[in-house]
Write an enzyme that holds these catalytic residues in place. Structure first.
Site, PDB file in Angstrom:
ATOM      1  N   LEU A 101       7.881  -5.976  29.507  1.00  0.00           N
ATOM      2  CA  LEU A 101       9.095  -6.796  29.840  1.00  0.00           C
ATOM      3  C   LEU A 101       9.372  -6.777  31.508  1.00  0.00           C
ATOM      4  O   LEU A 101       9.178  -5.293  31.927  1.00  0.00           O
ATOM      5  CB  LEU A 101      10.181  -6.529  28.973  1.00  0.00           C
ATOM      6  N   ARG A 103       5.050 -14.416  33.311  1.00  0.00           N
ATOM      7  CA  ARG A 103       5.604 -13.443  32.533  1.00  0.00           C
ATOM      8  C   ARG A 103       7.443 -13.725  32.612  1.00  0.00           C
ATOM      9  O   ARG A 103       8.016 -13.527  31.548  1.00  0.00           O
ATOM     10  CB  ARG A 103       5.510 -12.037  33.026  1.00  0.00           C
ATOM     11  N   ALA A 161      11.346  -0.470  34.136  1.00  0.00           N
ATOM     12  CA  ALA A 161      10.143  -1.097  34.740  1.00  0.00           C
ATOM     13  C   ALA A 161       9.159  -0.161  34.693  1.00  0.00           C
ATOM     14  O   ALA A 161       9.515   1.106  34.856  1.00  0.00           O
ATOM     15  CB  ALA A 161      10.603  -1.685  36.040  1.00  0.00           C
ATOM     16  N   GLY A 162       8.038  -0.416  34.520  1.00  0.00           N
ATOM     17  CA  GLY A 162       6.871   0.951  34.498  1.00  0.00           C
ATOM     18  C   GLY A 162       6.633   0.940  33.090  1.00  0.00           C
ATOM     19  O   GLY A 162       7.541   0.695  31.923  1.00  0.00           O
ATOM     20  N   ARG A 177       4.298  -6.424  24.382  1.00  0.00           N
ATOM     21  CA  ARG A 177       4.075  -7.098  25.653  1.00  0.00           C
ATOM     22  C   ARG A 177       5.040  -6.288  26.673  1.00  0.00           C
ATOM     23  O   ARG A 177       6.136  -5.789  26.327  1.00  0.00           O
ATOM     24  CB  ARG A 177       4.714  -8.335  25.671  1.00  0.00           C
ATOM     25  N   ASP A 189       6.120   2.858  29.807  1.00  0.00           N
ATOM     26  CA  ASP A 189       6.387   3.966  28.798  1.00  0.00           C
ATOM     27  C   ASP A 189       7.050   5.044  29.721  1.00  0.00           C
ATOM     28  O   ASP A 189       6.716   6.459  29.530  1.00  0.00           O
ATOM     29  CB  ASP A 189       5.307   4.507  28.047  1.00  0.00           C
ATOM     30  N   ASN A 211      12.249   1.768  23.340  1.00  0.00           N
ATOM     31  CA  ASN A 211      10.982   1.754  22.633  1.00  0.00           C
ATOM     32  C   ASN A 211      10.499   2.895  21.978  1.00  0.00           C
ATOM     33  O   ASN A 211      10.993   3.986  22.369  1.00  0.00           O
ATOM     34  CB  ASN A 211      10.127   1.545  24.006  1.00  0.00           C
ATOM     35  N   HIS A 243       7.095   5.023  21.131  1.00  0.00           N
ATOM     36  CA  HIS A 243       5.881   5.182  21.705  1.00  0.00           C
ATOM     37  C   HIS A 243       5.104   6.372  20.832  1.00  0.00           C
ATOM     38  O   HIS A 243       5.835   7.264  20.626  1.00  0.00           O
ATOM     39  CB  HIS A 243       5.695   5.473  23.139  1.00  0.00           C
TER      40      HIS A 243
HETATM   41  C1  GRF Z   1       3.319   2.116  16.338  1.00  0.00           C
HETATM   42  O1  GRF Z   1       2.590   3.475  16.274  1.00  0.00           O
HETATM   43  C2  GRF Z   1       4.403   2.413  17.691  1.00  0.00           C
HETATM   44  O2  GRF Z   1       4.820   3.626  18.235  1.00  0.00           O
HETATM   45  C3  GRF Z   1       3.779   1.558  18.791  1.00  0.00           C
HETATM   46  O3  GRF Z   1       3.058   0.451  18.041  1.00  0.00           O
HETATM   47  C4  GRF Z   1       2.975   0.794  16.562  1.00  0.00           C
HETATM   48  C5  GRF Z   1       3.826  -0.111  15.795  1.00  0.00           C
HETATM   49  O4  GRF Z   1       3.466  -0.097  14.259  1.00  0.00           O
HETATM   50  N1  GRF Z   1       4.479   0.969  19.694  1.00  0.00           N
HETATM   51  P1  GRF Z   1       4.569  -1.216  13.484  1.00  0.00           P
HETATM   52  O5  GRF Z   1       4.425  -2.565  13.937  1.00  0.00           O
HETATM   53  O6  GRF Z   1       6.116  -0.471  13.496  1.00  0.00           O
HETATM   54  O7  GRF Z   1       3.920  -0.639  12.165  1.00  0.00           O
END
Ligand code: GRF
Length: 212
Positions: free
Chosen positions: A93, A65, A142-143, A91, A145, A107, A109
């Protein structure tokens, strides 16, 4: 502020950023480069259609990685990147990446963290039976979400929802939330005290959502 977007899939969040930039809604943020780890993902096509610089770093080419992380860093370093946005980047990181961009990686989520981290968050939420879910934009540490939450938006979970219908409802909010956060970061309106992140000034998501 130069923004790099990393994606792996359909790229609808990337498209939301592209469209926001085209409407002048990203403030001083400028989409500088889009990187993907899946050569034929639709996100790459969206970036190319928007005439953005792109690169592909296929994780399968790397046994370790760290080596994948270093290849990503090398590709990003060609573009004077100020902020890295993970928009459906599938992935994890590690330190080789995060040490280079520490505190400057966010990110999105598809759940209200800390509920339902990891993959299939919408499926987890529907199966658990929660009545509210939504999306979270957070700093990456790190971790999985687990970094400090920057902003969230909530949606109802309906009795007849399945993974697909809930995902679609959450995605609408993702496409509003992510550009709003990128703009706030670019405008220097995001401050942190430990885990508590505050956004000052205007917030197009509405006052109630800012504090949810
Ligand atoms: C989204 O639901 C995002 O929250 C998650 O993966 C999905 C990606 O959707 N991490 P897209 O590729 O932006 O359409």
């Amino acid at each position: 502020m130069n923004i790099a977007v990393l994606a792996s899939g359909s790229g609808t969040n990337l498209q939301a950023l592209i469209d926001s930039a085209a409407r002048g809604e990203l403030g001083p943020a400028r989409l500088a480069v889009v990187g993907v780890n899946v050569a034929d993902c639709p996100a790459l096509g969206r970036a190319q259609a928007a005439n953005l610089p792109t690169f592909v770093v296929d994780h399968r080419r790397f046994a370790a990685r760290d080596d994948f992380d270093r290849a990503l860093v090398a590709a990003l370093d060609l573009h004077r990147v100020d902020l890295v946005v993970l928009a459906g980047f599938m992935r994890l990181l590690g330190p080789a990446f995060l040490d280079r961009f520490g505190g400057r990686v966010i990110n999105i989520h598809p759940a209200l963290l800390p509920a339902f981290p990891g993959v299939h968050a919408q499926r987890q939420a529907a199966a658990y039976g929660v009545k509210l879910s939504g999306c979270t934009v957070h700093f990456v540490e790190a971790g999985v979400d687990s970094g400090p939450v920057i902003a969230q938006a909530a949606v109802p979970v309906r009795d007849d929802d399945d993974e697909e219908s809930l995902s679609a409802r959450i995605l609408v909010e993702e496409h509003r939330l992510l550009p709003s956060v990128v703009r706030a970061l670019a405008e220097g309106r995001v401050t942190s005290e430990g885990r508590r992140v505050r956004i000052t000034g205007s917030w197009p998501m509405g006052e109630s959502l800012r504090s949810m």
